[in-house]
Enzyme design. Structure first.
Site, PDB file in Angstrom:
ATOM      1  N   TYR A 112      -1.483  -1.214   0.342  1.00 49.41           N
ATOM      2  CA  TYR A 112      -2.722  -1.417   1.083  1.00 49.41           C
ATOM      3  C   TYR A 112      -2.710  -0.672   2.425  1.00 49.41           C
ATOM      4  O   TYR A 112      -1.672  -0.620   3.086  1.00 49.41           O
ATOM      5  CB  TYR A 112      -2.941  -2.918   1.352  1.00 49.41           C
ATOM      6  CG  TYR A 112      -4.248  -3.156   2.055  1.00 49.41           C
ATOM      7  CD1 TYR A 112      -5.439  -3.072   1.351  1.00 49.41           C
ATOM      8  CD2 TYR A 112      -4.301  -3.378   3.428  1.00 49.41           C
ATOM      9  CE1 TYR A 112      -6.645  -3.230   1.997  1.00 49.41           C
ATOM     10  CE2 TYR A 112      -5.505  -3.534   4.079  1.00 49.41           C
ATOM     11  CZ  TYR A 112      -6.680  -3.462   3.355  1.00 49.41           C
ATOM     12  OH  TYR A 112      -7.887  -3.601   3.993  1.00 49.41           O
ATOM     13  N   TRP A 114      -5.439   1.812   5.386  1.00 47.60           N
ATOM     14  CA  TRP A 114      -6.578   2.713   5.594  1.00 47.60           C
ATOM     15  C   TRP A 114      -6.184   4.183   5.565  1.00 47.60           C
ATOM     16  O   TRP A 114      -7.051   5.042   5.475  1.00 47.60           O
ATOM     17  CB  TRP A 114      -7.257   2.374   6.915  1.00 47.60           C
ATOM     18  CG  TRP A 114      -8.318   1.335   6.783  1.00 47.60           C
ATOM     19  CD1 TRP A 114      -8.182   0.096   6.225  1.00 47.60           C
ATOM     20  CD2 TRP A 114      -9.681   1.439   7.205  1.00 47.60           C
ATOM     21  NE1 TRP A 114      -9.374  -0.574   6.277  1.00 47.60           N
ATOM     22  CE2 TRP A 114     -10.314   0.217   6.884  1.00 47.60           C
ATOM     23  CE3 TRP A 114     -10.424   2.432   7.845  1.00 47.60           C
ATOM     24  CZ2 TRP A 114     -11.660  -0.028   7.162  1.00 47.60           C
ATOM     25  CZ3 TRP A 114     -11.762   2.181   8.134  1.00 47.60           C
ATOM     26  CH2 TRP A 114     -12.377   0.970   7.787  1.00 47.60           C
TER      27      TRP A 114
HETATM   28  N1  LIG Z   1      -3.835 -10.732  12.734  1.00 50.28           N
HETATM   29  C1  LIG Z   1      -4.640  -9.911  12.052  1.00 50.28           C
HETATM   30  N2  LIG Z   1      -4.118  -9.039  11.189  1.00 50.28           N
HETATM   31  C2  LIG Z   1      -4.910  -8.212  10.501  1.00 50.28           C
HETATM   32  C3  LIG Z   1      -6.314  -8.266  10.656  1.00 50.28           C
HETATM   33  C4  LIG Z   1      -6.862  -9.210  11.562  1.00 50.28           C
HETATM   34  O1  LIG Z   1      -8.093  -9.329  11.724  1.00 50.28           O
HETATM   35  N3  LIG Z   1      -5.991 -10.001  12.262  1.00 50.28           N
HETATM   36  N4  LIG Z   1      -7.110  -7.417   9.948  1.00 50.28           N
HETATM   37  C5  LIG Z   1      -6.580  -6.902   8.684  1.00 50.28           C
HETATM   38  C6  LIG Z   1      -7.408  -5.810   8.179  1.00 50.28           C
HETATM   39  S1  LIG Z   1      -9.053  -6.187   7.912  1.00 50.28           S
HETATM   40  C7  LIG Z   1      -6.915  -4.587   7.870  1.00 50.28           C
HETATM   41  S2  LIG Z   1      -7.947  -3.448   7.132  1.00 50.28           S
HETATM   42  C8  LIG Z   1      -5.495  -4.250   8.097  1.00 50.28           C
HETATM   43  C9  LIG Z   1      -5.273  -2.805   8.540  1.00 50.28           C
HETATM   44  O2  LIG Z   1      -3.976  -2.448   8.277  1.00 50.28           O
HETATM   45  P1  LIG Z   1      -3.568  -0.966   7.827  1.00 50.28           P
HETATM   46  O3  LIG Z   1      -4.653  -0.333   7.063  1.00 50.28           O
HETATM   47  O4  LIG Z   1      -2.225  -1.022   7.227  1.00 50.28           O
HETATM   48  O5  LIG Z   1      -3.478  -0.281   9.248  1.00 50.28           O
HETATM   49  P2  LIG Z   1      -3.447   1.240   9.666  1.00 50.28           P
HETATM   50  O6  LIG Z   1      -2.852   1.237  11.036  1.00 50.28           O
HETATM   51  O7  LIG Z   1      -4.771   1.861   9.507  1.00 50.28           O
HETATM   52  O8  LIG Z   1      -2.379   1.838   8.658  1.00 50.28           O
HETATM   53  C10 LIG Z   1      -2.528   3.075   8.056  1.00 50.28           C
HETATM   54  C11 LIG Z   1      -1.188   3.804   8.100  1.00 50.28           C
HETATM   55  O9  LIG Z   1      -1.330   5.000   7.333  1.00 50.28           O
HETATM   56  C12 LIG Z   1      -0.749   6.087   8.055  1.00 50.28           C
HETATM   57  N5  LIG Z   1      -1.413   7.318   7.613  1.00 50.28           N
HETATM   58  C13 LIG Z   1      -2.504   7.929   8.135  1.00 50.28           C
HETATM   59  N6  LIG Z   1      -2.820   9.021   7.426  1.00 50.28           N
HETATM   60  C14 LIG Z   1      -1.898   9.131   6.430  1.00 50.28           C
HETATM   61  C15 LIG Z   1      -1.688  10.063   5.380  1.00 50.28           C
HETATM   62  O10 LIG Z   1      -2.437  10.999   5.179  1.00 50.28           O
HETATM   63  N7  LIG Z   1      -0.632   9.830   4.558  1.00 50.28           N
HETATM   64  C16 LIG Z   1       0.214   8.785   4.726  1.00 50.28           C
HETATM   65  N8  LIG Z   1       1.223   8.649   3.881  1.00 50.28           N
HETATM   66  N9  LIG Z   1       0.037   7.884   5.722  1.00 50.28           N
HETATM   67  C17 LIG Z   1      -1.006   8.060   6.549  1.00 50.28           C
HETATM   68  C18 LIG Z   1      -0.987   5.740   9.501  1.00 50.28           C
HETATM   69  O11 LIG Z   1      -0.102   6.426  10.343  1.00 50.28           O
HETATM   70  C19 LIG Z   1      -0.786   4.211   9.487  1.00 50.28           C
HETATM   71  O12 LIG Z   1       0.544   3.860   9.747  1.00 50.28           O
HETATM   72  O13 LIG Z   1      -4.953  -5.138   9.085  1.00 50.28           O
HETATM   73  C20 LIG Z   1      -5.107  -6.498   8.718  1.00 50.28           C
HETATM   74  N10 LIG Z   1      -4.357  -7.325   9.638  1.00 50.28           N
HETATM   75  N1  LIG Z   2     -12.607  -0.243  16.811  1.00 49.89           N
HETATM   76  C1  LIG Z   2     -12.246  -0.730  15.619  1.00 49.89           C
HETATM   77  N2  LIG Z   2     -13.194  -1.146  14.748  1.00 49.89           N
HETATM   78  C2  LIG Z   2     -12.831  -1.652  13.544  1.00 49.89           C
HETATM   79  C3  LIG Z   2     -11.490  -1.713  13.134  1.00 49.89           C
HETATM   80  C4  LIG Z   2     -10.502  -1.276  14.069  1.00 49.89           C
HETATM   81  O1  LIG Z   2      -9.285  -1.332  13.802  1.00 49.89           O
HETATM   82  N3  LIG Z   2     -10.923  -0.795  15.279  1.00 49.89           N
HETATM   83  N4  LIG Z   2     -11.166  -2.180  11.889  1.00 49.89           N
HETATM   84  C5  LIG Z   2     -12.211  -2.215  10.849  1.00 49.89           C
HETATM   85  C6  LIG Z   2     -11.861  -3.109   9.751  1.00 49.89           C
HETATM   86  S1  LIG Z   2     -10.602  -2.637   8.706  1.00 49.89           S
HETATM   87  C7  LIG Z   2     -12.524  -4.261   9.475  1.00 49.89           C
HETATM   88  S2  LIG Z   2     -12.108  -5.183   8.116  1.00 49.89           S
HETATM   89  C8  LIG Z   2     -13.609  -4.732  10.327  1.00 49.89           C
HETATM   90  C9  LIG Z   2     -13.495  -6.232  10.591  1.00 49.89           C
HETATM   91  O2  LIG Z   2     -14.668  -6.744  11.064  1.00 49.89           O
HETATM   92  P1  LIG Z   2     -14.699  -8.275  11.528  1.00 49.89           P
HETATM   93  O3  LIG Z   2     -13.961  -9.107  10.560  1.00 49.89           O
HETATM   94  O4  LIG Z   2     -16.092  -8.640  11.830  1.00 49.89           O
HETATM   95  O5  LIG Z   2     -13.892  -8.105  12.892  1.00 49.89           O
HETATM   96  P2  LIG Z   2     -12.884  -8.943  13.776  1.00 49.89           P
HETATM   97  O6  LIG Z   2     -12.666  -8.033  14.939  1.00 49.89           O
HETATM   98  O7  LIG Z   2     -11.725  -9.452  13.019  1.00 49.89           O
HETATM   99  O8  LIG Z   2     -13.711 -10.208  14.210  1.00 49.89           O
HETATM  100  C10 LIG Z   2     -14.936 -10.130  14.895  1.00 49.89           C
HETATM  101  C11 LIG Z   2     -15.084 -11.323  15.797  1.00 49.89           C
HETATM  102  O9  LIG Z   2     -15.139 -12.544  15.048  1.00 49.89           O
HETATM  103  C12 LIG Z   2     -14.847 -13.594  15.945  1.00 49.89           C
HETATM  104  N5  LIG Z   2     -14.258 -14.706  15.207  1.00 49.89           N
HETATM  105  C13 LIG Z   2     -12.967 -14.887  14.855  1.00 49.89           C
HETATM  106  N6  LIG Z   2     -12.831 -16.053  14.183  1.00 49.89           N
HETATM  107  C14 LIG Z   2     -14.068 -16.608  14.130  1.00 49.89           C
HETATM  108  C15 LIG Z   2     -14.601 -17.826  13.582  1.00 49.89           C
HETATM  109  O10 LIG Z   2     -13.906 -18.636  12.991  1.00 49.89           O
HETATM  110  N7  LIG Z   2     -15.947 -18.034  13.722  1.00 49.89           N
HETATM  111  C16 LIG Z   2     -16.757 -17.164  14.365  1.00 49.89           C
HETATM  112  N8  LIG Z   2     -18.060 -17.445  14.444  1.00 49.89           N
HETATM  113  N9  LIG Z   2     -16.283 -16.020  14.897  1.00 49.89           N
HETATM  114  C17 LIG Z   2     -14.973 -15.750  14.775  1.00 49.89           C
HETATM  115  C18 LIG Z   2     -13.904 -13.052  16.994  1.00 49.89           C
HETATM  116  O11 LIG Z   2     -14.351 -13.411  18.288  1.00 49.89           O
HETATM  117  C19 LIG Z   2     -13.898 -11.563  16.726  1.00 49.89           C
HETATM  118  O12 LIG Z   2     -14.038 -10.795  17.909  1.00 49.89           O
HETATM  119  O13 LIG Z   2     -13.589  -4.045  11.569  1.00 49.89           O
HETATM  120  C20 LIG Z   2     -13.551  -2.631  11.408  1.00 49.89           C
HETATM  121  N10 LIG Z   2     -13.816  -2.056  12.709  1.00 49.89           N
HETATM  122 MO   LIG Z   3     -10.139  -4.282   7.267  1.00 52.52          MO
END
Ligand SMILES: Nc1nc2c(c(=O)[nH]1)N[C@H]1C(S)=C(S)[C@@H](COP(=O)(O)OP(=O)(O)OC[C@H]3O[C@@H](n4cnc5c(=O)[nH]c(N)nc54)[C@H](O)[C@@H]3O)O[C@H]1N2
Ligand SMILES: Nc1nc2c(c(=O)[nH]1)N[C@H]1C(S)=C(S)[C@@H](COP(=O)(O)OP(=O)(O)OC[C@H]3O[C@@H](n4cnc5c(=O)[nH]c(N)nc54)[C@H](O)[C@@H]3O)O[C@H]1N2
Ligand SMILES: [Mo]
Length: 760
Positions: A112, A114
């Protein structure tokens, strides 16, 4: 002299298009893309990150694995650098050994993450295609973003959740024209809509909100942080994880004050009569009244009643952010929001009803004509075993043990080899100290990465990958209306290779070279995939240049935008309930689901109910009095480019936001370096005191590198992880690693009680 070598070209990324200025073999600067009204600042750090000393320079094998197949020292060991040929020989032989001794069911490659934008060099597609060619792998279902919603919502609306949320809800235009009241659970945050998987060119969320304000729309952000919606929106502060209670009370007022749209419920939904006794308390003795909810969520009973009346008497769109389902029992607020919207009877009306994930990523709300093609064929996976994506540590720790998932009960596979390409689990997974233990189970871990992340540090075989700036690709997303030739801007750094080239090298050694490459070089693949895409587009009346023409032109805007999606599916359902029933068992919106009732789960009943998680303010203790949420970082994408950000003076540890009352109780001030801790782990953070957060809630963004790995990589040392203090502030040392429920098994990232103390 320098000017002669200076070139400016445009490339695309998950956070937008930007101009890249190179001098010779170096990226020296970036500039905003002119067609973008609100360019993201994320790329500013790019030149420093691409040329950072924490790049993986050569293929590297962990010494303990190489010498004795030791598994305990992952994360603490040193690495031996080898020439590519030798490293590929070792990797191919190890894959063959595991396939032969244990079968392909012993390889986990959910992988998993991005990765990066670009259609061909898409890391996950590459690893999946490679392993499918090699006999298959254990895969994963869903994402960390929306895993829980992807399980529960098809039971309610019948539609796959992503198809619904990305391509079949009201457009921004329709909302602007028709919505009178926008009720945003979890907000709609322009910070988050900076990014979109595969690219987002025109960042428009902030401007949309200006349009909404000008039209007089009432915009209410419901959640723990004021900053989750643009300035000018109302803020209804709510404790995290209590939205279901609030929604139930809104429903209670609507029902008891006679606002329920009975006709809508009768024609378009099923099961309200099974839900109503719970709502009114006749089944369990507890009416879900505003007074009841107020004690749980912190909103006054009067405010709840007033909001319910307002919602019932105006055109109201309820939007729910993805964050609400990224916590234990995340199924409930999603199902309850659908129930509440059904009672209001506006589902399927323009600008009314329900929507999910607006603002979560920037492409949602842009209605585009869909163009086919430009996807690397992954082949067929002969192994059918998969896990819900966020259950990876459970799987590694419990081989052969049964677990529940959406009506099925199956044993976890026994994994001997983990393959990761394009993700950083030691940033993204919950309870990283637990993952660190689980990671000792497999015999071998192979990782492709450009940088020495905490995950690369914990691999046995590390292949250095190029970044998108070091290879040519095509940039295109289903939810964006631009097309890019992403030129190779600089040579591959050090000895890095493209993921494709690495897999081709392994495949050749494993005797499956031709099957994997089909005899094509990377450029030939690009031409091949693009030719298909080009022909489909032209057939559909969208005239685009051929491959060489696009190369010449660098980028173009695609004329595929309309004012509304062709058929928002709930609109279509409302207009044609007989001919377009929903693909649910009843053909209607399921307020009660016989299917889910039949699963007999104690943590997900036949209709939405209030179910408190293990960690929430109602369960706070003296030792653990604060609820920590961990939103996405505003200044970057997850853990990407972190190495360079961490070098910025004062940037680390990461900033923790806390309410003034809580700061005062602890004698803390803005700027203090604090320790955030619970029974699972601890990290440092830099305090910011702010009234924009609910009392007793703290927010620590995701994305720093676990255990300060880049610093140690620089010195050539290991990160020496033990269950100690995480220096830079990764919230996942504190989060609870538990599935949202036996039904969804999604990530519970927002579920964590913590304490914050001065760090002396
Ligand atoms: N506590 C907490 N944890 C969370 C979340 C949260 O809301 N709270 N959100 C979750 C969510 S929604 C997501 S999507 C995840 C995100 O978690 P990840 O998608 O694992 O995060 P990234 O940092 O985007 O990791 C991508 C990795 O791919 C590498 N990469 C970039 N380009 C390439 C390439 O071309 N080839 C290879 N081999 N590698 C490459 C980058 O250097 C990076 O290390 O985190 C989750 N974790
Ligand atoms: N700049 C930037 N943008 C991103 C990403 C990033 O890494 N950087 N990651 C992308 C990815 S992979 C994803 S999945 C999306 C995620 O998109 P979301 O899931 O919407 O994003 P989060 O930042 O986890 O949460 C948004 C807000 O929800 C609120 N929140 C947390 N828990 C609760 C709750 O129980 N109830 C309510 N009402 N609110 C709550 C928090 O205050 C938080 O700031 O964002 C994307 N956008
Ligand atoms: Mo995500």
């Amino acid at each position: 002299m320098a000017d002669a070598k200076r070139k400016t070209r445009v490339t695309s990324s998950h956070w937008g298009a930007f101009k890249v200025i190179t001098e010779g073999d170096a990226i020296v600067a970036v500039e905003p893309f002119s067609a973008d009204p609100n360019p993201s600042a994320i790329s500013e750090i790019l030149p420093a990150a691409v040329h950072h000393d924490s790049r993986i320079k050569r293929p590297s094998i962990r010494r303990g694995w190489l010498e004795s197949r030791n598994r305990d020292k992952r994360g603490e060991d040193e690495f031996v650098e080898l020439p590519w040929d030798e490293a590929l020989d070792i990797g191919a032989a190890e894959l063959d050994r595991v396939r032969k001794e244990h079968g392909n069911e012993a390889i986990y490659a959910g992988s998993y993450g991005w990765g990066s934008a670009g259609r061909f060099h898409h890391a996950q597609s590459q690893v999946h295609r490679f392993l499918n060619t090699a006999g298959g792998y254990v895969s994963s279902f869903g994402s960390y973003s929306t895993g829980c919603a992807q399980s529960i919502m098809p039971h309610v609306f019948g539609m796959p959740f992503l198809k619904f949320t990305y391509g079949s809800q009201d457009s921004w235009e329709t909302i602007a024209a028709h919505t009178e009241t926008l009720v945003m659970f979890g907000g709609i945050n322009p910070k988050n809509s900076q990014v979109s998987m595969g690219g987002i060119t025109e960042h428009e969320t902030a401007d949309r909100f200006k349009q909404f304000a000008a039209s007089g729309m009432r915009r209410i952000n419901i959640g723990p942080q004021r900053t989750d919606a643009p300035e000018g929106c109302e803020w209804l502060p709510v404790k995290p994880a209590t939205d279901t209670a609030l929604m139930l009370a809104l429903a209670y007022v609507i029902e008891t004050e006679g606002y329920t749209d009975e006709a809508f419920l009768a024609e378009f939904t099923t099961g309200f009569e099974r839900f109503k006794p719970y709502l009114l308390g006749t089944s369990d003795g507890q009416p879900k009244s505003p007074e009841w909810a107020s004690a749980i969520c912190g909103v006054s009973a009067d405010e709840i009643s007033e909001l319910a009346r307002y919602m019932a008497t105006t055109r109201t769109l309820i939007t729910v952010s993805w964050s609400l389902q990224r916590g234990e029992h995340g199924e409930q607020p999603y199902w309850m929001a659908a129930t509440l919207a059904s009672m209001l009877g506006q589902i399927g009306l323009a600008g009314g009803g329900i929507g999910f994930g607006y603002g979560a990523i920037g492409g949602i709300g842009k209605p585009l004509k869909h163009l086919l093609g430009m996807t690397l064929p992954q082949g067929v996976n002969p192994v059918k075993t998969f896990i819900p994506v966020a259950r990876v540590a459970d799987m590694l720790l419990n081989p052969g043990v049964d677990y529940d998932f959406n009506g099925k009960r199956e044993p976890y596979p026994d994994i001997k080899l983990v393959y990761w390409c394009g993700g950083n689990p030691f940033h993204h997974h919950q309870d990283l100290n637990r993952l660190h233990e689980a990671w000792k189970q497999p015999e071998t871990v192979i990782v492709h990465e450009p940088w020495w992340t905490a995950t690369a540090r914990r691999a046995d075989i590390v292949f250095p990958a190029t970044t998108p700036y070091e290879r040519e690709d095509i940039g295109l997303s289903k939810i964006d209306d631009y097309l890019f030739n992403m030129p190779q801007l600089i040579p591959a750094q050090h000895e890095a290779r493209d993921d494709y080239e690495i897999f081709a090298g392994l495949a050749e050694r494993m005797g499956i070279g031709d099957a994997f490459t089909e005899g094509r070089s990377a450029e030939q693949w690009l031409r091949h995939l693009y030719a298909d895409f080009h022909d489909n587009a032209v057939k559909g009346g969208v005239y685009i240049p051929d491959f060489d023409g696009l190369r010449e032109q660098n980028w173009l805007k695609l004329p595929i935008r309309s004012l509304e999606y062709e058929k928002p599916f709930l609109r279509n359902y409302r207009e044609n309930p007989q001919t377009s029933p929903l693909p649910t068992p009843s053909g209607k919106i399921e307020i009660f689901s016989e299917t889910i009732e039949g699963f007999n789960y104690d943590d997900c009943a036949g209709h939405a109910i209030w179910l408190p998680p293990q960690d929430w303010l109602g369960a706070a203790t003296e030792a653990m009095p604060l609820h920590m949420i961990s939103p996405q970082p505003g200044d970057k994408l997850h853990s990407q480019l972190e190495c360079a950000l961490a070098d910025v003076e004062g940037a680390r540890p990461e900033t923790l936001i806390m309410h003034p009352t809580n700061a005062q109780q602890r004698g803390l001030q803005t700027g203090d370096i604090v320790k955030v801790h619970n029974e699972r782990g601890s990290c440092r953070a830099r305090l910011r005191v702010s009234e924009d957060i609910v009392e007793d809630v703290v927010a620590l963004p995701t994305g720093v590198w676990f255990s300060d790995t880049h610093k140690h990589a620089k010195g050539g040392q290991t990160d020496g992880h033990s269950k100690g203090l995480d220096e830079h502030g990764n919230p996942n040392v504190l989060t609870r690693d538990v599935g949202t429920s036996r039904l969804g098994q999604g990530s519970s990232a927002h579920t964590a009680l913590v304490e914050v103390s001065a760090l002396l």
